[in-house]
Design an enzyme around this catalytic site. Structure first.
Site, short mmCIF file in Angstrom:
data_model
loop_
_atom_site.label_atom_id
_atom_site.label_comp_id
_atom_site.label_asym_id
_atom_site.label_seq_id
_atom_site.Cartn_x
_atom_site.Cartn_y
_atom_site.Cartn_z
N HIS A 107 14.05 118.56 46.44
CA HIS A 107 14.50 117.40 45.67
C HIS A 107 15.83 116.88 46.21
O HIS A 107 16.56 117.58 46.90
CB HIS A 107 14.64 117.74 44.19
N ASP A 109 19.29 115.34 44.42
CA ASP A 109 19.81 115.51 43.06
C ASP A 109 19.73 114.24 42.22
O ASP A 109 20.17 113.16 42.64
CB ASP A 109 21.27 116.00 43.10
N HIS A 257 16.98 118.93 49.28
CA HIS A 257 17.20 120.36 49.48
C HIS A 257 16.24 121.18 48.62
O HIS A 257 15.63 120.69 47.69
CB HIS A 257 18.65 120.74 49.20
N ARG A 274 28.38 123.46 40.51
CA ARG A 274 28.12 122.21 41.22
C ARG A 274 28.90 121.05 40.60
O ARG A 274 28.96 120.93 39.37
CB ARG A 274 26.63 121.88 41.18
#
Lengths: 302, 324
Positions: A107, A109, A257, A274
């Site tokens: 995907h 983000d 990723h 993150r």
């Protein structure tokens, strides 16, 4: 002169960066050097950066404005812009391990919002001694690797992205309620023109893409499979082995990723933090911007 | 003068196939009747006749009303001596020569598209057929094309694909006599993926799993994915008609606008199935952009056999078949 050293780690994607200490405020020339490496290599890696969430946020702010942690998930305590990537939280949310595997595919983000984050900065707090690697792919290289007739074909397509749960996947009622109470659906160009480099990227995010607009469901499925297979070809990817203090910083406009696939049977902790940077609205080859179907843009954290 | 009649055309499915009644194909038909049949063929892509009492001679005579006939087949080197135009689709012959099978090609295909000029039409006549099973299915390639979305049509309008005999056979088939023959005399052409029909000007898909090897100018991965999409499209039940053969049945299809699938349900049965085919010489396909197909290997598939087959077609066959 910047002290930043950039060492590419694969033919198309990824570079190690050394010569900086992220506990300190970066000089402007170092920021410029890191940005240039990011734009060129799409994901850059830092090692042995033992910094706090505040220091991570300060680093992030040199490259843009942090968003709230996530449209649907909780931040860590006291840091509304920091999203915990913690296998224990996922285990609890998803209920069982097969569910996590089904959800946690390739995907880009947060492409369910009209302005997906421009970049993501992920720092490892605790990682297993082995396993748990992340893999990135270069969507610009994947686009360039398509034959010319398919590039032209892709140029005119748009796809609908959303947060959704695959059929039959059992997740906690809390996560399901959040997804259902705050639907996020956007239509993006399949080929995105990068706002800084002008490069074209195959902007398909397998976990979030529902269908291609304006073609039949059968065609959509076939075309999506072709694009997904293209972006996940090994030649466009880099695989990163995390250590405590590792940071990966990726250009979320030009990469997809894949999170860890090989830790379900292991009991080790895996915790990362993150921070995502506010992104602009994607624009296609024809100049048409993305369109929100449901949900609000992801703006700066207050 | 010939027999004058008003034929009856009964469509059999939404997109393809019509049965033609009230006509005796053994008789000398007048031009008006032939014109009606041709119109029905162009509209319905495949037309069927039942209870016709035809021998090889009559089948050839009827077919010649629609165009020049080809010799039997580029890989047929034991033709029926007296009737070099006839290709036997004969399970007994297959058994003797190549091992048990009921047709040359058991996937969806358009006839002889490995040639630069595939036949314009095929006429297949049933002599011995099983009581049940052994049906043939045809698909309307124009309707299949029109059923694609505009974006996909635009993508494929400009593409070209290679067609060849002997595709996708596993290594264990390497001793197969028919395949050996195919390998020794390769027949390869590049056709537009979308063909403009020379008479109706309709656009039709012109790829099929039997003979299309890959799309030119795409990576193999892309080619496989796009071909899978198109193969799935042409095989959709919506565009098809299925025909159950009886002795005396004749199917006449526009080979520029159809693909067909031979019997799939006979392998567990021990039945005889004998049909005879003739094909009309076809023109060289033209794409949406006006570009014509290209010959890569082999010869044009015309009325006269090429040099390598001349001897086989010249003498009355030593292995002459019993014929009805």
């Amino acid at each position: 002169m910047s002290a930043v050293q950039v060492r590419p780690v694969s033919g198309h994607t990824g570079a190690d960066i050394s010569g900086v200490d992220l506990r300190e405020r970066l000089r402007d020339e170092d920021v410029a050097a890191i940005r240039a490496a990011l734009l060129r290599w799409k994901v850059v890696f830092f090692r042995e950066q033992h910094i706090s969430p505040s220091e991570q946020a300060a680093f992030a702010r040199r490259f843009g404005q942090p968003t709230p942690a996530h449209p649907l998930r909780d931040s860590i305590e006291g840091h509304p812009e920091v999203l915990p990537i913690d296998r224990r939280i996922f285990d609890e949310e998803y209920g069982d391990k097969t569910a996590r595997r089904d959800i946690n595919g390739w995907h880009t983000d947060v492409t369910a919002v009209i302005n997906p984050p421009a970049g993501s900065i992920l720092r490892a707090e605790e990682v297993p001694p082995y396993g748990g690697d992340t893999t990135w792919t270069n969507l610009v290289a994947a686009y360039q690797g398509l034959s010319e007739p398919l590039q032209r074909f892709a140029n005119q397509l748009r796809a609908v992205h959303s947060f959704h749960l695959p059929e039959g996947v059992a997740v906690s009622s809390k996560l399901r309620e959040r997804i259902e109470s705050k639907p996020l659906v956007s239509e993006h160009p399949v080929v995105r023109v990068h706002p800084e480099t002008g490069e074209r990227a195959l902007f398909v995010s397998p976990t979030f893409v529902r269908y291609i607009v304006g073609v039949t469901p059968d065609e959509s499925q076939r075309i999506i499979n072709l694009f997904f297979q293209q972006i996940t070809r090994p030649e466009y990817t880099v695989r990163f082995r995390w250590q405590k203090g590792s940071i990966a910083f990726w250009d979320n406009r030009a990469t997809a990723h894949l999170g860890p696939q090989d830790i379900d049977h292991l009991e080790h902790e895996r915790k990362l933090h993150r921070i995502t940077l506010v992104g602009d609205v994607p624009v296609g080859v024809d100049g048409l911007p993305s369109r929100a179907i449901q949900g609000e843009p992801l703006l700066a954290a207050s | 003068m010939g027999e004058t009649s008003k034929i009856e055309v009964r469509p059999l499915a939404g997109h393809i196939g019509a049965e033609i009644r009230r006509v005796n194909l053994a008789a000398r038909l007048d031009d008006a009747t032939i014109a009606q049949i041709r119109a029905a063929l162009l509209e319905w892509k495949v037309v069927f006749f039942r209870n016709q009492n035809l021998g090889h001679k009559e089948q050839i005579a009827f077919a010649e009303r629609f165009g020049e006939l080809t010799y039997a087949h580029p890989h047929e080197d034991q033709p029926l001596g007296e009737f070099p135009e006839i290709l036997p689709i004969d399970s007994r012959r297959f058994d003797r020569r190549y091992g048990k099978r009921y047709s040359y090609e058991n996937r969806w295909h358009t006839d002889v598209t490995a040639a630069v000029n595939p036949p314009a039409a095929s006429l297949l006549r049933a002599v011995t057929v099983p009581e049940y099973g052994g049906d043939t299915t045809w698909s309307n390639l124009v309707a299949a094309y029109e059923g694609l979305s505009p974006a996909v049509r635009e993508l494929i309008d400009g593409l070209r694909a290679e067609h060849r005999f002997g595709l996708r056979f596993a290594a264990q088939d390497s001793e197969n006599a028919y395949l050996k023959k195919v390998r020794e005399n390769p027949l390869v052409a590049i056709h537009p993926v979308v063909r403009v029909h020379p008479e109706t000007k309709e656009r039709g898909l012109f790829v099929s799993p039997g003979f299309t090897s890959h799309i030119v100018g795409l990576s193999r991965l892309e080619s496989t994915r796009i071909l899978d999409l198109l193969f799935e499209q042409i095989a959709k039940p919506a565009y098809t008609v299925r025909f159950h053969w009886e002795p005396g049945s004749l199917a006449f299809w526009d080979n520029r606008a159809t693909a067909h699938l031979g019997p799939q349900d006979l392998n567990h049965l021990d039945v005889e199935r004998v049909l005879y085919r003739v094909t009309l010489v076809g023109d060289i396909p033209v794409g949406v952009d006006g570009v014509r197909s290209e010959l890569v290997a082999g010869e044009v598939f015309g009325a006269r056999p090429p040099e390598r087959l001349r001897a086989a077609y010249a003498r009355p066959s030593a292995a002459q078949e019993a014929r009805p």
